[in-house]
Design a protein around this motif. Structure first.
Motif, PDB file in Angstrom:
ATOM      1  N   THR A 246       6.657 -43.275  53.528  1.00 59.24           N
ATOM      2  CA  THR A 246       5.494 -43.213  54.406  1.00 59.24           C
ATOM      3  C   THR A 246       4.519 -42.189  53.838  1.00 59.24           C
ATOM      4  O   THR A 246       4.897 -41.340  53.015  1.00 59.24           O
ATOM      5  CB  THR A 246       5.895 -42.822  55.836  1.00 59.24           C
ATOM      6  OG1 THR A 246       6.671 -41.611  55.797  1.00 59.24           O
ATOM      7  CG2 THR A 246       6.727 -43.923  56.487  1.00 59.24           C
ATOM      8  N   TYR A 247       3.273 -42.257  54.261  1.00 56.57           N
ATOM      9  CA  TYR A 247       2.222 -41.483  53.602  1.00 56.57           C
ATOM     10  C   TYR A 247       1.457 -40.615  54.586  1.00 56.57           C
ATOM     11  O   TYR A 247       0.924 -41.102  55.586  1.00 56.57           O
ATOM     12  CB  TYR A 247       1.256 -42.423  52.873  1.00 56.57           C
ATOM     13  CG  TYR A 247       1.972 -43.336  51.920  1.00 56.57           C
ATOM     14  CD1 TYR A 247       2.317 -42.902  50.646  1.00 56.57           C
ATOM     15  CD2 TYR A 247       2.350 -44.626  52.307  1.00 56.57           C
ATOM     16  CE1 TYR A 247       3.011 -43.722  49.769  1.00 56.57           C
ATOM     17  CE2 TYR A 247       3.044 -45.450  51.445  1.00 56.57           C
ATOM     18  CZ  TYR A 247       3.380 -44.999  50.180  1.00 56.57           C
ATOM     19  OH  TYR A 247       4.071 -45.801  49.317  1.00 56.57           O
ATOM     20  N   GLY A 248       1.410 -39.318  54.275  1.00 63.67           N
ATOM     21  CA  GLY A 248       0.600 -38.404  55.056  1.00 63.67           C
ATOM     22  C   GLY A 248      -0.805 -38.340  54.486  1.00 63.67           C
ATOM     23  O   GLY A 248      -1.176 -39.136  53.622  1.00 63.67           O
ATOM     24  N   THR A 249      -1.591 -37.396  54.946  1.00 62.33           N
ATOM     25  CA  THR A 249      -2.953 -37.235  54.447  1.00 62.33           C
ATOM     26  C   THR A 249      -3.082 -35.921  53.683  1.00 62.33           C
ATOM     27  O   THR A 249      -2.337 -34.966  53.926  1.00 62.33           O
ATOM     28  CB  THR A 249      -3.980 -37.254  55.588  1.00 62.33           C
ATOM     29  OG1 THR A 249      -3.666 -36.210  56.518  1.00 62.33           O
ATOM     30  CG2 THR A 249      -3.978 -38.597  56.295  1.00 62.33           C
ATOM     31  N   TYR A 250      -3.996 -35.905  52.757  1.00 61.81           N
ATOM     32  CA  TYR A 250      -4.335 -34.686  52.025  1.00 61.81           C
ATOM     33  C   TYR A 250      -5.848 -34.530  52.130  1.00 61.81           C
ATOM     34  O   TYR A 250      -6.601 -35.307  51.569  1.00 61.81           O
ATOM     35  CB  TYR A 250      -3.906 -34.787  50.562  1.00 61.81           C
ATOM     36  CG  TYR A 250      -3.901 -33.450  49.839  1.00 61.81           C
ATOM     37  CD1 TYR A 250      -5.059 -32.687  49.720  1.00 61.81           C
ATOM     38  CD2 TYR A 250      -2.742 -32.946  49.264  1.00 61.81           C
ATOM     39  CE1 TYR A 250      -5.058 -31.473  49.058  1.00 61.81           C
ATOM     40  CE2 TYR A 250      -2.734 -31.730  48.600  1.00 61.81           C
ATOM     41  CZ  TYR A 250      -3.889 -31.003  48.509  1.00 61.81           C
ATOM     42  OH  TYR A 250      -3.894 -29.795  47.867  1.00 61.81           O
ATOM     43  N   ARG A 251      -6.270 -33.516  52.875  1.00 59.58           N
ATOM     44  CA  ARG A 251      -7.704 -33.255  53.036  1.00 59.58           C
ATOM     45  C   ARG A 251      -8.129 -32.221  52.004  1.00 59.58           C
ATOM     46  O   ARG A 251      -7.628 -31.094  51.993  1.00 59.58           O
ATOM     47  CB  ARG A 251      -8.007 -32.766  54.458  1.00 59.58           C
ATOM     48  CG  ARG A 251      -7.729 -33.816  55.522  1.00 59.58           C
ATOM     49  CD  ARG A 251      -8.099 -33.321  56.914  1.00 59.58           C
ATOM     50  NE  ARG A 251      -7.780 -34.320  57.917  1.00 59.58           N
ATOM     51  CZ  ARG A 251      -8.585 -35.330  58.262  1.00 59.58           C
ATOM     52  NH1 ARG A 251      -9.775 -35.426  57.678  1.00 59.58           N
ATOM     53  NH2 ARG A 251      -8.216 -36.205  59.175  1.00 59.58           N
ATOM     54  N   HIS A 252      -9.045 -32.626  51.142  1.00 62.60           N
ATOM     55  CA  HIS A 252      -9.528 -31.757  50.073  1.00 62.60           C
ATOM     56  C   HIS A 252     -10.843 -31.109  50.495  1.00 62.60           C
ATOM     57  O   HIS A 252     -11.718 -31.787  51.050  1.00 62.60           O
ATOM     58  CB  HIS A 252      -9.762 -32.560  48.790  1.00 62.60           C
ATOM     59  CG  HIS A 252      -8.559 -33.287  48.296  1.00 62.60           C
ATOM     60  ND1 HIS A 252      -7.739 -32.787  47.313  1.00 62.60           N
ATOM     61  CD2 HIS A 252      -8.028 -34.493  48.662  1.00 62.60           C
ATOM     62  CE1 HIS A 252      -6.754 -33.653  47.075  1.00 62.60           C
ATOM     63  NE2 HIS A 252      -6.913 -34.693  47.884  1.00 62.60           N
ATOM     64  N   TYR A 253     -10.961 -29.810  50.209  1.00 62.72           N
ATOM     65  CA  TYR A 253     -12.267 -29.176  50.411  1.00 62.72           C
ATOM     66  C   TYR A 253     -13.186 -29.701  49.312  1.00 62.72           C
ATOM     67  O   TYR A 253     -13.096 -29.291  48.159  1.00 62.72           O
ATOM     68  CB  TYR A 253     -12.163 -27.649  50.340  1.00 62.72           C
ATOM     69  CG  TYR A 253     -13.523 -26.983  50.417  1.00 62.72           C
ATOM     70  CD1 TYR A 253     -14.311 -27.094  51.548  1.00 62.72           C
ATOM     71  CD2 TYR A 253     -14.010 -26.251  49.336  1.00 62.72           C
ATOM     72  CE1 TYR A 253     -15.563 -26.505  51.617  1.00 62.72           C
ATOM     73  CE2 TYR A 253     -15.261 -25.643  49.393  1.00 62.72           C
ATOM     74  CZ  TYR A 253     -16.034 -25.787  50.540  1.00 62.72           C
ATOM     75  OH  TYR A 253     -17.279 -25.206  50.594  1.00 62.72           O
ATOM     76  N   TYR A 254     -14.013 -30.616  49.680  1.00 63.62           N
ATOM     77  CA  TYR A 254     -14.808 -31.338  48.689  1.00 63.62           C
ATOM     78  C   TYR A 254     -16.110 -31.789  49.351  1.00 63.62           C
ATOM     79  O   TYR A 254     -16.259 -32.933  49.765  1.00 63.62           O
ATOM     80  CB  TYR A 254     -13.995 -32.540  48.194  1.00 63.62           C
ATOM     81  CG  TYR A 254     -14.632 -33.319  47.054  1.00 63.62           C
ATOM     82  CD1 TYR A 254     -15.503 -32.719  46.165  1.00 63.62           C
ATOM     83  CD2 TYR A 254     -14.329 -34.671  46.874  1.00 63.62           C
ATOM     84  CE1 TYR A 254     -16.068 -33.432  45.129  1.00 63.62           C
ATOM     85  CE2 TYR A 254     -14.883 -35.397  45.836  1.00 63.62           C
ATOM     86  CZ  TYR A 254     -15.757 -34.774  44.963  1.00 63.62           C
ATOM     87  OH  TYR A 254     -16.312 -35.492  43.948  1.00 63.62           O
ATOM     88  N   PRO A 255     -17.068 -30.856  49.491  1.00 61.03           N
ATOM     89  CA  PRO A 255     -18.350 -31.203  50.118  1.00 61.03           C
ATOM     90  C   PRO A 255     -19.177 -32.075  49.182  1.00 61.03           C
ATOM     91  O   PRO A 255     -19.899 -31.577  48.320  1.00 61.03           O
ATOM     92  CB  PRO A 255     -19.011 -29.841  50.362  1.00 61.03           C
ATOM     93  CG  PRO A 255     -18.402 -28.934  49.337  1.00 61.03           C
ATOM     94  CD  PRO A 255     -17.015 -29.438  49.098  1.00 61.03           C
ATOM     95  N   THR A 256     -19.055 -33.357  49.301  1.00 60.59           N
ATOM     96  CA  THR A 256     -19.734 -34.284  48.396  1.00 60.59           C
ATOM     97  C   THR A 256     -20.357 -35.412  49.184  1.00 60.59           C
ATOM     98  O   THR A 256     -19.962 -35.696  50.320  1.00 60.59           O
ATOM     99  CB  THR A 256     -18.736 -34.865  47.372  1.00 60.59           C
ATOM    100  OG1 THR A 256     -19.432 -35.676  46.432  1.00 60.59           O
ATOM    101  CG2 THR A 256     -17.677 -35.716  48.074  1.00 60.59           C
ATOM    102  N   SER A 257     -21.335 -36.045  48.595  1.00 63.49           N
ATOM    103  CA  SER A 257     -21.950 -37.202  49.240  1.00 63.49           C
ATOM    104  C   SER A 257     -21.067 -38.421  49.013  1.00 63.49           C
ATOM    105  O   SER A 257     -20.329 -38.499  48.027  1.00 63.49           O
ATOM    106  CB  SER A 257     -23.349 -37.458  48.664  1.00 63.49           C
ATOM    107  OG  SER A 257     -23.269 -37.683  47.258  1.00 63.49           O
ATOM    108  N   THR A 258     -21.128 -39.354  49.928  1.00 62.31           N
ATOM    109  CA  THR A 258     -20.334 -40.577  49.823  1.00 62.31           C
ATOM    110  C   THR A 258     -21.252 -41.788  49.950  1.00 62.31           C
ATOM    111  O   THR A 258     -22.423 -41.661  50.328  1.00 62.31           O
ATOM    112  CB  THR A 258     -19.255 -40.649  50.918  1.00 62.31           C
ATOM    113  OG1 THR A 258     -19.882 -40.543  52.210  1.00 62.31           O
ATOM    114  CG2 THR A 258     -18.249 -39.520  50.763  1.00 62.31           C
ATOM    115  N   VAL A 259     -20.706 -42.940  49.615  1.00 67.18           N
ATOM    116  CA  VAL A 259     -21.437 -44.200  49.763  1.00 67.18           C
ATOM    117  C   VAL A 259     -20.637 -45.094  50.704  1.00 67.18           C
ATOM    118  O   VAL A 259     -19.440 -44.903  50.902  1.00 67.18           O
ATOM    119  CB  VAL A 259     -21.648 -44.902  48.408  1.00 67.18           C
ATOM    120  CG1 VAL A 259     -22.484 -44.033  47.484  1.00 67.18           C
ATOM    121  CG2 VAL A 259     -20.307 -45.233  47.740  1.00 67.18           C
ATOM    122  N   SER A 260     -21.316 -46.052  51.289  1.00 63.09           N
ATOM    123  CA  SER A 260     -20.646 -46.973  52.208  1.00 63.09           C
ATOM    124  C   SER A 260     -20.095 -48.159  51.418  1.00 63.09           C
ATOM    125  O   SER A 260     -20.819 -48.802  50.659  1.00 63.09           O
ATOM    126  CB  SER A 260     -21.631 -47.470  53.266  1.00 63.09           C
ATOM    127  OG  SER A 260     -20.990 -48.369  54.160  1.00 63.09           O
TER     128      SER A 260
END
Length: 365
Positions: free
Chosen positions: A150-164
């Motif tokens: 099973t898979y948990g989450t890894y939240r990275h400190y990564y203030p970046t723009s994203t696309v849809s």
């Protein structure tokens, strides 16, 4: 792989691609029972709780359920992808990055990631979270999930723009590619980079080496920039599959001379084959044989698996009659440098350089 015809994928227009992606995402999201939506439609979520307690459902994320037998029947990669979709269903504003963004882009990556990767601009919210996938204990005292990953989450400190993309927020394609390259070994990086720049294998979406190099400039570490740029420089748009890319990367690390890719051969009867690898000065042809070649309809082109094997043998006989040596290998060999090296040496290919020492970075998540 030897092919009597070029495998062609007709490019789609941007509007059709967007529609196809949206349809793909909606089809996959329908695999879930979303408690909030179920409650609106039925007036109550008690039935979900009852089915969960009876062992009929798996709770993948808070309020996101799926049929238990369906879940247990998924392969690890499919289960990872489904978990990522469940995260998106739980939190539509989630920003995906690294290997999970690569998954949604449809890029080839080797191995199943250990976490669902998310980007956050808040240092206080970064870090790992344990898997939230659960099932009720049945009469046997087992949930049925004990032997599956099973898979948990890894939240990275990564203030970046994203696309849809397909209704999801993801890092853009060049940045996603570079981020994954910076986290893994050379061999896996070549598989990803070859795919990302191949317009034939990745129609309408393929990026370029220049775009990847520009994205690499954002990497904070000089060592990572150097490693990523080495992979970008080695990437080749002519690689025909993930297995071929992995094989070529292994050859390079083992010190073998690099082959020519996708060369065509003709004899007195006409076209013989297009080969994966060719060492012209040594008269050696190399072929990677993935399982899909004999199992998937798009590769069989109307032939049975037996007919495909026979046709392959005839083409190889014609190549040998032209004076070439032919060596073949599969995924298990491509994944094992020692086995691949022994196979190439037995075919008469000789290393021209000392095997390269590679540093495999430690990657959390």
């Amino acid at each position: 792989m030897l092919s009597s015809d070029a495998f062609h994928i007709a490019p789609l227009g941007p509007d059709l691609v967007a529609w196809a992606w949206q349809q793909w995402f909606m089809d996959n999201m329908n695999e879930f029972i979303v408690a909030s939506r179920y409650g609106l439609e039925s007036g109550s979520v008690r039935e979900l709780s009852r089915r969960y307690k009876k062992g009929e459902l798996v709770r993948v994320r808070k309020g996101i359920y799926v049929d238990k037998q369906h879940w247990l029947g998924l392969k690890p990669w499919d289960r990872y992808a489904a978990t990522a979709r469940a995260v998106a269903a739980e939190n539509p504003s989630a920003a995906f990055c690294f290997e999970t963004a690569a998954l949604f882009w449809g890029l080839h990556i080797v191995g199943v990631p250990s976490h669902i990767h998310l980007a956050t601009a808040s240092r206080g919210h970064c870090g790992t979270r344990s898997p939230s996938t659960t099932a009720a204990v049945g009469p046997s005292g087992s949930t049925g999930l004990e032997r599956i990953r099973t898979y948990g989450t890894y939240r990275h400190y990564y203030p970046t723009s994203t696309v849809s993309l397909r209704g999801l927020q993801v890092t853009d394609l060049p940045q996603t590619t570079v981020n994954v390259l910076a986290r893994g070994p050379f061999t896996k990086g070549v598989v990803l980079a070859d795919h990302a720049i191949s317009a034939k294998r990745f129609p309408t979406l393929a990026t370029s080496k220049d775009a990847l190099a520009r994205a690499a400039e954002s990497l904070a570490s000089k060592a990572k920039r150097q490693r990523v740029n080495a992979i970008i420089g080695f990437a080749d748009i002519n690689s025909g599959s993930a297995g071929e890319s992995l094989s070529r990367a292994q050859m390079h690390l083992l010190g073998f001379p690099l082959p020519e890719l996708q060369c065509e051969f003709h004899d007195a009867l006409g076209f013989v084959a297009r080969t994966d690898f060719f060492w012209r000065d040594q008269g050696i042809i190399g072929e990677f044989d993935g399982d899909a070649k004999y199992l998937k309809d798009e590769y069989l082109r109307g032939q049975s698996a037996r007919e495909a094997v026979l046709a392959e043998k005839k083409r190889e006989d014609r190549l040998r009659a032209m004076g070439f040596r032919v060596v073949r290998w599969d995924w298990a060999t491509a994944n094992d440098p020692a086995k691949l090296g022994a196979k190439l040496l037995a075919a008469g290919l000789r290393p021209q350089n000392t095997p390269k020492r590679t540093i495999h970075p430690r990657v959390r998540g």
